[in-house]
Design an enzyme around this catalytic site. Structure first.
Site, mmCIF file in Angstrom:
data_model
loop_
_atom_site.group_PDB
_atom_site.id
_atom_site.type_symbol
_atom_site.label_atom_id
_atom_site.label_comp_id
_atom_site.label_asym_id
_atom_site.label_seq_id
_atom_site.Cartn_x
_atom_site.Cartn_y
_atom_site.Cartn_z
ATOM 1 N N GLY A 168 42.076 39.199 45.975
ATOM 2 C CA GLY A 168 41.842 37.916 46.652
ATOM 3 C C GLY A 168 42.029 37.975 48.148
ATOM 4 N N ALA A 196 34.914 45.118 43.768
ATOM 5 C CA ALA A 196 35.199 43.787 44.310
ATOM 6 C C ALA A 196 34.837 42.702 43.309
ATOM 7 C CB ALA A 196 34.399 43.585 45.591
ATOM 8 N N THR A 198 36.139 39.008 44.070
ATOM 9 C CA THR A 198 35.879 37.912 45.029
ATOM 10 C C THR A 198 35.908 38.449 46.457
ATOM 11 O OG1 THR A 198 38.217 37.405 45.357
ATOM 12 C CG2 THR A 198 37.105 36.288 43.512
ATOM 13 N N ASP A 256 37.801 33.803 39.394
ATOM 14 C CA ASP A 256 38.654 34.746 38.672
ATOM 15 C C ASP A 256 39.619 33.931 37.813
ATOM 16 O OD1 ASP A 256 40.546 37.724 39.689
ATOM 17 O OD2 ASP A 256 39.752 36.999 37.783
ATOM 18 N N SER A 264 42.305 40.821 31.896
ATOM 19 C CA SER A 264 41.543 41.909 32.519
ATOM 20 C C SER A 264 42.483 42.993 33.032
ATOM 21 C CB SER A 264 40.745 41.343 33.695
ATOM 22 O OG SER A 264 40.330 42.369 34.570
ATOM 23 N N LYS A 288 43.862 33.653 45.899
ATOM 24 C CA LYS A 288 43.780 33.091 44.548
ATOM 25 C C LYS A 288 44.982 32.239 44.182
ATOM 26 C CE LYS A 288 40.999 37.014 43.082
ATOM 27 N NZ LYS A 288 40.882 38.218 42.240
HETATM 28 O O1 LIG Z 1 40.100 40.944 45.689
HETATM 29 P P1 LIG Z 1 39.207 40.808 44.525
HETATM 30 O O2 LIG Z 1 37.859 41.457 44.771
HETATM 31 O O3 LIG Z 1 39.070 39.408 43.982
HETATM 32 O O4 LIG Z 1 39.960 41.595 43.307
HETATM 33 C C1 LIG Z 1 39.602 42.806 42.880
HETATM 34 C C2 LIG Z 1 40.496 43.889 43.402
HETATM 35 O O5 LIG Z 1 41.892 43.677 43.087
HETATM 36 C C3 LIG Z 1 42.411 44.834 42.402
HETATM 37 O O6 LIG Z 1 42.905 45.731 43.394
HETATM 38 P P2 LIG Z 1 43.777 47.084 43.127
HETATM 39 O O7 LIG Z 1 42.903 47.998 42.343
HETATM 40 O O8 LIG Z 1 45.000 46.734 42.353
HETATM 41 O O9 LIG Z 1 44.070 47.638 44.500
HETATM 42 C C4 LIG Z 1 41.175 45.310 41.660
HETATM 43 O O10 LIG Z 1 41.257 46.621 41.185
HETATM 44 C C5 LIG Z 1 40.092 45.141 42.682
HETATM 45 O O11 LIG Z 1 40.026 46.221 43.542
HETATM 46 O O1 LIG Z 2 41.231 44.025 37.961
HETATM 47 C C1 LIG Z 2 41.233 42.815 38.199
HETATM 48 C C2 LIG Z 2 41.760 42.271 39.403
HETATM 49 C C3 LIG Z 2 41.689 40.953 39.598
HETATM 50 N N1 LIG Z 2 41.132 40.180 38.659
HETATM 51 C C4 LIG Z 2 40.642 40.676 37.498
HETATM 52 O O2 LIG Z 2 40.126 39.944 36.656
HETATM 53 N N2 LIG Z 2 40.695 41.988 37.275
#
Ligand SMILES: O=P(O)(O)OC[C@H]1O[C@H](OP(=O)(O)O)[C@H](O)[C@@H]1O
Ligand SMILES: O=c1cc[nH]c(=O)[nH]1
EC number: 2.4.2.57
Length: 503
Positions: A168, A196, A198, A256, A264, A288
């Site tokens: 987020g 990605a 969001t 999300d 998830s 978020k």
């Molecule tokens: O920010 P947005 O795109 O909503 O969330 C998706 C991101 O958050 C998590 O980050 P990490 O892998 O724990 O570094 C997911 O793996 C993804 O890279």
């Molecule tokens: O891996 C992820 C990270 C944020 N939100 C999800 O639904 N899955």
């Protein structure tokens, strides 16, 4: 009807099969009908497209469908209309705000994985979750169903740590530092990331700039048992396969839903066999989770869900009120993450958050005495041990361990916004920053994104550079500039906030 397979060079992101017009008439098949294709013991589902590109008695199989089952050219298969899956009724139950039973949730997940549910039904399901949510029983059932419809990993290198951000916040390249720091201390951390959802760059999108992220579970097992860590894309694995499918709908709607986010994340951690999991909840305006109270409630859900899965979960509520570090966008973030690892120096926010999270993991895994984790993490970063471990990860994942961050190509179409008045930076709008980076082409265009020259609290003079937009095409740059002009992501305020005239 019987049909002979013809493999077509079509890649559409949907599971399309092509039927000749006359065959379709005879078999009463219509565009976008769901059909079952029986090839020996294997049954695969696809959506019908009617086309003269195939002759009578043939079925055209797209590359997407070929990904589900390795049909061979000329193979004879049995094609029949498939009724509306039972799970559609359960999706409508959730649409009407009813609680779903375990078996109903399992049916939905199975039909998602078997591709019996198409984009329209999956998006309806995700939207229903956004509106009506899930309780802990439903979330636990969803998590286990998502994990068990895929493969599970058994890594012989215990204890197994893991870290995952709910995301987020723009520029959240944090875990690219956390993973090598924790692994350099001798702990095992098989990190999977999504692309990605969001944001303008998921961790998998950033790592892909300097290493491969698509691996099989066996390859990951080999890498992790050899060097104790990986930084891979969960979507490439058959790990909780429903996850990447529902994430595609979340991304399209840029939502999300909390229950789906919990399932998830924890389904992937459960499938990896992670025993100690640290969840990062960025909290603040424009992410978020907006308040610490909401973060604490979500934290309790993660910990409770972990208990039901036999995983020890801790949660870090982190500052998410402005972007992390100075860069947003895959290549820009890769540069910043790698140069911070290489030199041990970089943006305060990035180092603070990375050593903070890594410190907790070192204590959770018993590598650091309680209260000493962050200090130890900082030493591992500053001594270059984290960089050495990162070089191993890059090497094992097919990248160039001698990479020079400044050589990573970034969008060469740029535009720099400057301060229109002197004063203090009082806010940086996360959503605006993400929107501008995405308008510039991120994450698909790796070099697109934003470079921030200031952060909240810094003093600026009129004319000082505030941020630079990078794009790989003039058209995208123009779109991003228009959006930046309209949304003004960086707010500058002097000490005189407003003058109320004598009117
Ligand atoms: O920010 P947005 O795109 O909503 O969330 C998706 C991101 O958050 C998590 O980050 P990490 O892998 O724990 O570094 C997911 O793996 C993804 O890279
Ligand atoms: O891996 C992820 C990270 C944020 N939100 C999800 O639904 N899955």
């Amino acid at each position: 009807m019987k049909a002979r397979v013809r493999i077509l060079d079509v890649y559409s992101g949907r599971y399309t099969v092509f039927i000749n017009e006359n065959d379709a008439k005879n078999a009463k098949l219509h565009p976008d009908d769901l059909v079952r294709i029986e090839a020996g013991k294997k049954t695969v589902y696809g959506s019908v497209a009617i086309s003269g590109v195939v002759g009578e008695g043939e079925i055209g199989v797209s590359r997407d469908v070929l990904g589900l089952h390795n049909f061979s050219e000329g193979e004879i298969v049995n094609v029949m209309p498939s009724g509306i899956p039972e799970s559609v009724r359960y999706i409508k139950k959730k649409m009407h705000g009813e609680k779903l039973r375990k078996v109903e949730i399992e049916a939905i997940v199975k039909d998602i994985v078997d591709r019996k549910l198409r984009d329209i039904e999956i998006s309806s399901f995700v939207t229903s979750l956004e509106i009506n949510g899930l309780d802990m029983d439903e979330i636990a059932a969803l998590t286990v169903a998502m994990a068990e419809t895929g493969d599970m990993l058994d890594i012989d290198r215990k204890p197994i740590m893991d870290v995952h951000s709910i995301g987020g916040v723009p520029g959240n390249k944090t875990n690219i530092l956390v993973v090598p720091i924790v692994a350099a201390a001798g702990l095992t951390i098989p990190k999977t990331s999504s692309r990605a959802i969001t944001s303008a760059a998921g961790t998998a999108d950033v790592v892909e700039v300097f290493a491969d992220v698509s691996f099989s579970l066996d390859e990951i097992k080999r890498i992790v048992e050899k060097i104790g860590a990986c930084l891979v894309w969960g979507g490439a694995l058959n790990l909780a396969p429903a996850d990447d499918i529902t994430i595609k709908s979340e991304r399209a709607l840029s939502i999300d839903p909390t229950g789906l986010m919990l399932a998830s994340i924890m389904s992937k951690k459960y499938a990896m066999g992670s025993q100690y999991v640290l969840i990062d909840i960025p909290t603040g305006k424009g992410v978020k989770v907006e308040t610490v109270d909401q973060a604490r409630a979500l934290a309790r859900d993660f910990i409770e869900l972990g208990k039901r899965l036999g995983q020890y979960v801790e949660v870090a509520v982190t500052y998410g009120g402005q972007p992390i570090g100075h860069t947003v966008g895959p290549a820009l973030e890769a540069r910043e993450a790698l140069s911070t690892l290489m030199t041990g120096k970089g943006p305060g926010s990035l180092i603070e958050k990375a050593t903070g999270l890594a410190g907790i993991l070192l204590e959770m895994g018993g590598a650091a005495p309680s209260g000493m984790g962050k200090k130890m993490a900082r030493e591992i970063l500053e001594s270059g041990k984290a960089w050495e471990k990162m070089r191993e990860i890059i090497e094992e994942q097919g990248g160039n361990p001698d990479i020079k961050p400044e050589e990573i190509p970034i969008g060469d179409k740029t535009y720099t916004f400057t301060a229109s008045t002197s004063g203090y930076v009082t806010a940086i709008d996360n959503r605006a920053v993400t929107g501008i980076a995405k308008a510039a082409g991120a994450p698909e265009d790796k070099g697109a994104g934003i470079e921030l020259h200031v952060k909240v609290g810094e003093k600026v003079k009129e004319g000082d550079p505030l941020f630079t937009v990078h794009a790989e095409s003039e058209a995208r740059l123009d779109q991003a500039i228009v959006l930046a002009r309209r949304t003004e992501p960086i707010r500058i305020e002097g000490m005189v906030l407003q003058r109320i005239g004598n009117i």
